[in-house]
Design a protein around this motif. Structure first.
Motif, PDB file in Angstrom:
ATOM      1  N   ALA A  16       0.763  -1.292   0.043  1.00 26.54           N
ATOM      2  CA  ALA A  16       0.057  -0.013   0.137  1.00 26.54           C
ATOM      3  C   ALA A  16       0.828   1.442  -0.112  1.00 26.54           C
ATOM      4  CB  ALA A  16      -0.900  -0.144   1.147  1.00 26.54           C
ATOM      5  N   ASP A  17       2.190   1.178   0.372  1.00 25.38           N
ATOM      6  CA  ASP A  17       2.831   2.309   0.371  1.00 25.38           C
ATOM      7  C   ASP A  17       4.035   2.244  -0.640  1.00 25.38           C
ATOM      8  OD1 ASP A  17       1.737   2.846   2.878  1.00 25.38           O
ATOM      9  OD2 ASP A  17       3.397   1.761   3.999  1.00 25.38           O
ATOM     10  N   GLN A 114      -2.251  -8.891   5.860  1.00 28.09           N
ATOM     11  CA  GLN A 114      -2.961  -9.048   4.438  1.00 28.09           C
ATOM     12  C   GLN A 114      -3.602 -10.483   4.301  1.00 28.09           C
ATOM     13  OE1 GLN A 114      -2.340  -7.096   1.525  1.00 28.09           O
ATOM     14  NE2 GLN A 114      -3.800  -8.329   0.786  1.00 28.09           N
TER      15      GLN A 114
END
Length: 288
Positions: A16-17, A114
């Motif tokens: 996500a980053d 996740q």
């Protein structure tokens, strides 16, 4: 920080980053005067979930990945030698190695919060299998910088879209470094296996002696039990013979008793007849 270090840090970041981290690292490279490295870093693609998972397990389970790639070398050697027996021996090891890495990946994904779907799990399995089959794919998986899952389709390796993979060969220096890591890992395993501590060796030898003593005691008990059984069986046979002889003697004695009884009865009858005749004779004599 150079490009290689920045790329490793980028693909180690949470998926996500990825974009924010890429921009940050590219900016840092540019500030350090590495414009080419900055441009190259900006061109790196965000990994799919399956690729992120493959990168994660490669970073966290490097020894197991090395074992998988070494197994791939054995497969290629056996295939080149047309060694069917060796291939049959290696096949279950192939399944076991991949199953173990897939399981480890699932646990790692849970630790990172996740969720992994069945489709992602299957893509990870295909990626690991491609790494085993294809040396270039194996090097790419080991470097943990995949942007897409891989799949071996017989004529080569493709990405998740079915397009020929853009996996690029490593530089000679990095390829040699990967081989050196695998060789070093194998050397460490051999050293650990050979350098068994004196305490462990003593404990093992003691355990072996105790096991030998237990086996000897069990063997002695078994032999004693066999001898006791044989002795008891011999005693039974002897007593059975004596019983048979006694029964025969008893039967003979009964026959003798019956014979003597009959003779006694006959003798008594003769005696009675003789006594009767004697009385009659006396009567006749008295009448004279």
């Amino acid at each position: 920080m150079d490009f290689e270090e920045a790329a490793d840090a980028l693909y180690a970041a949470p998926a996500a980053d990825f974009i924010a981290r890429r921009n940050e690292l590219a900016k840092q490279l540019k500030a350090d005067g590495d414009q080419l490295g900055s441009t190259r870093l900006k061109a790196l693609r965000k990994p799919t979930v399956a690729a992120w998972l493959a990168n994660l397990v490669s970073r966290e389970q490097p020894d197991e990945i090395d074992d998988l790639l070494a197994l791939g070398d054995e497969f290629r050697e056996a295939t080149a030698d047309l060694d069917g027996e060796r291939l049959r021996e290696l096949t279950p090891k192939r399944h076991k190695a991949i199953d173990g890495l897939v399981k480890a990946a699932g646990e790692l994904a849970d630790q990172h919060g996740q969720k992994i779907s069945a489709d992602v799990g299957q893509k990870l399995r295909e990626t690991l299998d491609a790494a085993l089959v294809d040396p270039a794919a194996g090097d790419a998986v080991r470097e943990a910088r995949l942007s897409s899952a891989l799949r071996h389709v017989g004529f080569g390796v493709v990405d998740e879209n079915g397009e020929p993979s853009n996996v690029t060969a490593l530089t000679d220096e990095r390829r040699q470094a990967a081989k050196d890591r695998r060789a070093k890992a194998r050397e460490v395993e051999v050293e650990e296996a050979e350098q068994e501590s004196a305490a462990e060796r003593k404990a093992r030898e003691q355990a072996e002696r105790e096991e030998a003593e237990r086996k000897a005691e069990a063997q002695a008990e078994f032999e004693a039990a066999v001898k006791a059984a044989e002795s008891a069986e011999a005693t039974v046979e002897e007593l059975d013979g004596q019983l048979t002889d006694a029964q025969e003697a008893l039967e003979n004695a009964r026959d003798e008793v019956r014979r003597l009884t009959a003779e006694l009865d006959e003798a008594k009858k003769v005696a009675r007849d003789a006594q009767k005749e004697s009385r009659e004779a006396r009567k006749r004599y008295n009448r004279l």
